[in-house]
Write a protein that holds these residues in place. Structure first.
Motif, PDB file in Angstrom:
ATOM      1  N   VAL A 162      23.060  28.436  26.991  1.00  0.00           N
ATOM      2  CA  VAL A 162      21.868  29.302  26.939  1.00  0.00           C
ATOM      3  C   VAL A 162      20.611  28.466  27.207  1.00  0.00           C
ATOM      4  O   VAL A 162      20.655  27.240  27.187  1.00  0.00           O
ATOM      5  N   GLN A 190      21.129  39.938  28.709  1.00  0.00           N
ATOM      6  CA  GLN A 190      20.715  41.334  28.512  1.00  0.00           C
ATOM      7  C   GLN A 190      20.398  41.974  29.857  1.00  0.00           C
ATOM      8  O   GLN A 190      19.698  41.369  30.665  1.00  0.00           O
ATOM      9  N   GLN A 200      17.127  30.513  22.918  1.00  0.00           N
ATOM     10  CA  GLN A 200      18.233  31.101  22.145  1.00  0.00           C
ATOM     11  C   GLN A 200      18.776  30.156  21.072  1.00  0.00           C
ATOM     12  O   GLN A 200      19.721  30.486  20.358  1.00  0.00           O
ATOM     13  N   TYR A 214      19.097  41.827  15.358  1.00  0.00           N
ATOM     14  CA  TYR A 214      19.588  41.330  16.651  1.00  0.00           C
ATOM     15  C   TYR A 214      20.439  40.057  16.527  1.00  0.00           C
ATOM     16  O   TYR A 214      21.541  39.975  17.088  1.00  0.00           O
ATOM     17  N   HIS A 266      18.948  31.438  17.535  1.00  0.00           N
ATOM     18  CA  HIS A 266      19.996  32.452  17.365  1.00  0.00           C
ATOM     19  C   HIS A 266      21.367  31.800  17.212  1.00  0.00           C
ATOM     20  O   HIS A 266      22.228  32.283  16.486  1.00  0.00           O
ATOM     21  N   PHE A 284      29.353  38.154  29.219  1.00  0.00           N
ATOM     22  CA  PHE A 284      29.196  39.599  29.081  1.00  0.00           C
ATOM     23  C   PHE A 284      27.763  40.055  29.297  1.00  0.00           C
ATOM     24  O   PHE A 284      26.815  39.278  29.210  1.00  0.00           O
ATOM     25  N   HIS A 301      22.373  44.982  23.031  1.00  0.00           N
ATOM     26  CA  HIS A 301      21.141  44.247  22.728  1.00  0.00           C
ATOM     27  C   HIS A 301      19.951  44.773  23.531  1.00  0.00           C
ATOM     28  O   HIS A 301      18.827  44.825  23.036  1.00  0.00           O
ATOM     29  N   VAL A 358      28.314  27.656  23.832  1.00  0.00           N
ATOM     30  CA  VAL A 358      27.520  28.789  24.306  1.00  0.00           C
ATOM     31  C   VAL A 358      26.360  28.280  25.176  1.00  0.00           C
ATOM     32  O   VAL A 358      25.368  27.759  24.655  1.00  0.00           O
ATOM     33  N   ASP A 415      28.948  38.718  18.536  1.00  0.00           N
ATOM     34  CA  ASP A 415      29.389  38.532  19.928  1.00  0.00           C
ATOM     35  C   ASP A 415      30.125  37.210  20.093  1.00  0.00           C
ATOM     36  O   ASP A 415      31.148  37.112  20.763  1.00  0.00           O
ATOM     37  N   ILE A 416      29.528  36.195  19.502  1.00  0.00           N
ATOM     38  CA  ILE A 416      30.042  34.834  19.701  1.00  0.00           C
ATOM     39  C   ILE A 416      31.340  34.626  18.909  1.00  0.00           C
ATOM     40  O   ILE A 416      32.326  34.111  19.421  1.00  0.00           O
ATOM     41  N   LEU A 449      31.355  31.006  25.922  1.00  0.00           N
ATOM     42  CA  LEU A 449      30.894  32.399  25.998  1.00  0.00           C
ATOM     43  C   LEU A 449      29.376  32.437  26.140  1.00  0.00           C
ATOM     44  O   LEU A 449      28.661  31.604  25.576  1.00  0.00           O
ATOM     45  N   SER A 450      28.899  33.382  26.945  1.00  0.00           N
ATOM     46  CA  SER A 450      27.459  33.648  26.945  1.00  0.00           C
ATOM     47  C   SER A 450      27.215  35.093  27.354  1.00  0.00           C
ATOM     48  O   SER A 450      28.110  35.760  27.874  1.00  0.00           O
ATOM     49  N   GLY A 451      25.996  35.553  27.089  1.00  0.00           N
ATOM     50  CA  GLY A 451      25.650  36.932  27.431  1.00  0.00           C
ATOM     51  C   GLY A 451      24.267  36.989  28.017  1.00  0.00           C
ATOM     52  O   GLY A 451      23.441  36.102  27.778  1.00  0.00           O
ATOM     53  N   MET A 464      24.350  39.243  17.688  1.00  0.00           N
ATOM     54  CA  MET A 464      24.615  38.119  18.613  1.00  0.00           C
ATOM     55  C   MET A 464      25.649  37.165  18.011  1.00  0.00           C
ATOM     56  O   MET A 464      26.534  36.663  18.720  1.00  0.00           O
ATOM     57  N   ALA A 505      24.952  42.141  27.827  1.00  0.00           N
ATOM     58  CA  ALA A 505      24.623  42.559  26.454  1.00  0.00           C
ATOM     59  C   ALA A 505      23.838  43.870  26.466  1.00  0.00           C
ATOM     60  O   ALA A 505      22.630  43.903  26.209  1.00  0.00           O
TER      61      ALA A 505
HETATM   62  N1  TRP Z   1      20.172  37.044  23.162  1.00  0.00           N
HETATM   63  C1  TRP Z   1      20.580  36.654  24.487  1.00  0.00           C
HETATM   64  C2  TRP Z   1      19.384  36.739  25.438  1.00  0.00           C
HETATM   65  O1  TRP Z   1      18.420  37.424  25.182  1.00  0.00           O
HETATM   66  C3  TRP Z   1      21.681  37.546  25.006  1.00  0.00           C
HETATM   67  C4  TRP Z   1      22.904  37.469  24.164  1.00  0.00           C
HETATM   68  C5  TRP Z   1      23.412  38.449  23.362  1.00  0.00           C
HETATM   69  C6  TRP Z   1      23.768  36.339  24.016  1.00  0.00           C
HETATM   70  N2  TRP Z   1      24.529  38.011  22.750  1.00  0.00           N
HETATM   71  C7  TRP Z   1      24.779  36.728  23.122  1.00  0.00           C
HETATM   72  C8  TRP Z   1      23.759  35.053  24.562  1.00  0.00           C
HETATM   73  C9  TRP Z   1      25.808  35.845  22.734  1.00  0.00           C
HETATM   74  C10 TRP Z   1      24.777  34.171  24.179  1.00  0.00           C
HETATM   75  C11 TRP Z   1      25.783  34.569  23.279  1.00  0.00           C
HETATM   76  O2  TRP Z   1      19.426  36.147  26.458  1.00  0.00           O
END
Ligand code: TRP
Ligand code: ADP
Length: 320
Positions: A142, A8, A146, A124, A149, A37, A42, A140, A131-132, A4-6, A128, A39
């Motif tokens: 990234v 913004q 990150q 934040y 996080h 996804f 976020h 994940v 989300d995961i 999974l990854s996201g 996050m 985000a």
């Molecule tokens: N914080 C990540 C960014 O700024 C975006 C993000 C939000 C994310 N939720 C996440 C990335 C969950 C990986 C998994 O790029």
């Protein structure tokens, strides 16, 4: 394995985002069950303009598909399509020591950049983590920024499991060494907040201009150029290990080629690399509403997974 990854939807996609997060995400879709996804919750920590947010979400979906996301294989969705993520974030926040969030450097960095401190920005990393964990992700992909996080997400998963019994998998970050931190045109981390980006889908003229603006030293044309910490080479290396890069490196070591010519080579390398994605993007843009169909399809699958996890979580904590 669940990946999974996201990203913004807070600006325009640059090659740092691409090599740090998007390309690894796209590669993983061939072997794993991937959830990606946009985000948008976020993004509200830095973008408070409804029209711009809606537009950015659309652009981010189109960019992701143009960059090779296979929508038959992956689940692509808007974070806000599953608002239950806030419920999980609440359970997690009751287990989050203040010190854990106070130590997060990205919060401090954002304040230093002039973003107004808010509770949302501070919390934040908890959202996050939710989300995961909501999608039981194990890996994940990234960029390096990150990493901390991800540590918060791991800590909270462990703390939840220790407190209430095993519910969550402990996620691992996947950070590619070569592109962990891609430099921008000024040598700092490429970031939309530093005005040092090369935007993937910029017009040719703008793209060329950005590459030509990469900071170089004053080594004369005829002399060998330093290889260590060369922004040009770091960006070229991100593209891969083809002949063109070896030639660039050899030309720098040998001397006799000026930075202007080296930048032209780098421009050509990148422009050609992104050509299929530009073409794909043009096709997608023509199909009105396609991006929304993709999201809606992804959101059905994301909701099923989220529901299953949340049922387990509610049972575990004693809610309902
Ligand atoms: N914080 C990540 C960014 O700024 C975006 C993000 C939000 C994310 N939720 C996440 C990335 C969950 C990986 C998994 O790029
Ligand atoms: P920005 O710093 O431009 O605001 P984001 O924070 O939106 O970028 O990052 C989105 C994704 O792209 C994250 O996974 C992040 O780690 C990755 N990323 C951003 N910039 C870089 C970079 N310069 N090098 C490598 N990965 C990056």
């Amino acid at each position: 394995m669940r990946v999974l990854s996201g990203i913004q939807p807070s600006g325009i996609l640059h090659i740092g985002n691409y090599f740090g997060m998007m390309q690894p995400s796209v590669e993983l879709q061939h072997q794993h069950s991937c959830y990606y996804f946009i985000a948008d919750y976020h993004a509200l920590t830095s973008l408070q303009d409804a029209e711009a947010l809606r537009q950015n979400v659309k652009e981010a979906v189109i960019d992701f598909i143009a960059c090779g996301l296979d929508i038959e294989k992956t689940v692509l969705f808007r974070q806000s399509a599953i608002p239950e993520v806030h419920e999980l974030a609440w359970y997690l926040s009751t287990l989050t020591p203040m010190g854990l969030l106070e130590r997060c450097t990205s919060y401090k960095d954002k304040l230093a950049k002039g973003i107004t401190p808010s509770h949302g920005l501070f919390a934040y990393p908890v959202l996050m983590a939710a989300d995961i964990l909501l999608y039981q992700a194990e890996l994940v992909p990234v960029g390096k920024d990150q990493k901390q996080h991800l540590e918060v997400a791991r800590d909270l998963a462990q703390k939840f499991n220790d407190t209430y019994g095993e519910v969550f998998k402990i996620p691992e970050p996947q950070i590619r060494k070569e592109t962990a931190v891609l430099p921008g045109t000024d040598g700092q981390k490429m970031s939309k907040s530093y005005n040092n980006t090369v935007e993937i889908f910029a017009e040719e003229k703008t793209f060329r201009k950005r590459i030509m603006s990469i900071k170089t030293d004053s080594t004369p044309v005829e002399d060998p150029k330093p290889i260590e910490d060369s922004i040009l080479l770091e960006i070229a290396d991100a593209v891969g290990n083809g002949n063109a890069i070896d030639e660039m490196r050899a030309a720098m070591e040998k001397g006799g080629v000026g930075y202007g010519d080296l930048k032209k080579q780098l421009f050509q390398l990148l422009w050609t690399y992104f050509e299929p994605m530009r073409e794909k993007r043009q096709e997608i843009v023509k199909e009105d509403g396609y991006w929304l169909e993709v999201l809606e399809k992804g959101e059905i699958r994301a909701r099923e997974t989220a529901k299953t996890t949340l049922e387990q979580v509610r049972q575990a904590v004693g809610i309902r």
